[in-house]
Motif scaffolding. Structure first.
Motif, PDB file in Angstrom:
ATOM      1  N   ARG A 167       1.286  -1.301   0.298  1.00 57.83           N
ATOM      2  CA  ARG A 167      -0.356  -0.426  -0.542  1.00 57.83           C
ATOM      3  C   ARG A 167       1.116   1.088  -0.057  1.00 57.83           C
ATOM      4  O   ARG A 167       1.021   2.205  -0.790  1.00 57.83           O
ATOM      5  N   ASP A 190       2.425   3.341  -3.545  1.00 57.83           N
ATOM      6  CA  ASP A 190       1.585   3.494  -4.305  1.00 57.83           C
ATOM      7  C   ASP A 190       0.807   4.916  -3.673  1.00 57.83           C
ATOM      8  O   ASP A 190       0.423   5.919  -4.250  1.00 57.83           O
ATOM      9  N   ASP A 191       1.816   5.490  -2.222  1.00 55.93           N
ATOM     10  CA  ASP A 191       1.093   6.148  -1.012  1.00 55.93           C
ATOM     11  C   ASP A 191       1.639   7.775  -2.457  1.00 55.93           C
ATOM     12  O   ASP A 191       2.713   7.209  -1.135  1.00 55.93           O
ATOM     13  N   GLU A 192       0.983   8.582  -2.261  1.00 60.08           N
ATOM     14  CA  GLU A 192       1.612   9.896  -2.589  1.00 60.08           C
ATOM     15  C   GLU A 192       2.526  10.231  -1.171  1.00 60.08           C
ATOM     16  O   GLU A 192       3.528  11.628  -1.772  1.00 60.08           O
ATOM     17  N   GLY A 213       4.921   7.108   0.853  1.00 61.32           N
ATOM     18  CA  GLY A 213       5.558   6.417  -0.558  1.00 61.32           C
ATOM     19  C   GLY A 213       7.174   6.610  -1.175  1.00 61.32           C
ATOM     20  O   GLY A 213       7.761   5.701  -1.204  1.00 61.32           O
TER      21      GLY A 213
END
Length: 156
Positions: free
Chosen positions: A27, A30-32, A35
Motif C-alpha cells: 500500500r 503507491d502512496d503520495e 511512498g
C-alpha cells in the motif's frame, strides 16, 4: 489462573506479522505522502520490520539474531529522514488499515496495545528523524511491549 499470551502469539505469530508488513508496504508503494520515504527500501525490508515487531511483542529474537539488528540499528534507519507529523499519521492509518484488511486480531485489548506501540514508536521515529546522530546506544535493550493497562486479552 488464566495464561496471558504474548502480543506476538495473540496477533497470530510471525506469519501474521509478515503478512501485515507485506500488505502495508504494498500500500505504501503507491502512496503520495509516504511512498517516497520507502521508495529505496530493500525487498527484505517488510520482513525485517515484521521481525522487529515480533521481537518487541514477545516473539522470537529474529531481528537481533537473524537480521543482525538491535534497537539502535532500527533507530538508525530513521536518523536524518526529517519525517513529518502528516507522514507519521498516514503511516499509522495505512498500517491499521492493513491490519484490518488481513484480519489481524481486532479485539479491543489487542488493538489498544497495538495502537499504543505504533503511536509510541512512530512518534519516536519522527523525533529521531530530526537527529544527526543516533541517540540510542548499541547496548540499549530491545523494547518489550505488553498488554499494558488491559492486563491481557478479553477472556469472559
Amino acid at each position: 489462573m488464566k495464561t496471558i499470551p504474548t502480543l506476538f502469539d495473540w496477533a497470530g505469530g510471525q506469519e501474521a506479522l509478515e503478512k501485515l508488513t507485506r500488505v502495508f508496504y504494498e500500500r505504501v508503494a503507491d502512496d503520495e505522502l509516504i511512498g517516497p520515504v520507502f521508495a529505496h527500501m530493500s525487498p527484505e525490508h517488510s520482513r525485517h520490520v515484521a521481525h522487529f515487531i515480533g521481537e518487541v511483542f514477545g516473539g522470537p529474537t529474529l531481528y537481533t539474531q537473524a537480521d543482525g539488528g538491535s534497537h539502535a540499528s532500527m533507530v538508525a534507519h530513521h536518523i536524518g529522514k526529517n519525517l513529518t507529523e502528516p507522514q507519521r499519521k498516514r503511516w499509522m492509518q495505512l498500517l491499521l488499515d492493513s491490519a484490518d484488511a488481513i484480519g489481524l486480531a481486532d479485539d479491543p485489548e489487542f488493538r489498544s496495545a497495538l495502537v499504543g506501540y505504533l503511536e509510541w514508536g512512530s512518534r519516536l521515529a519522527v523525533l529521531n528523524s530530526a537527529e544527526t546522530e543516533n541517540p540510542i546506544s548499541n547496548h540499549e535493550p530491545m523494547p518489550r511491549w505488553g498488554w499494558g493497562e488491559t492486563k491481557g486479552p478479553y477472556q469472559p
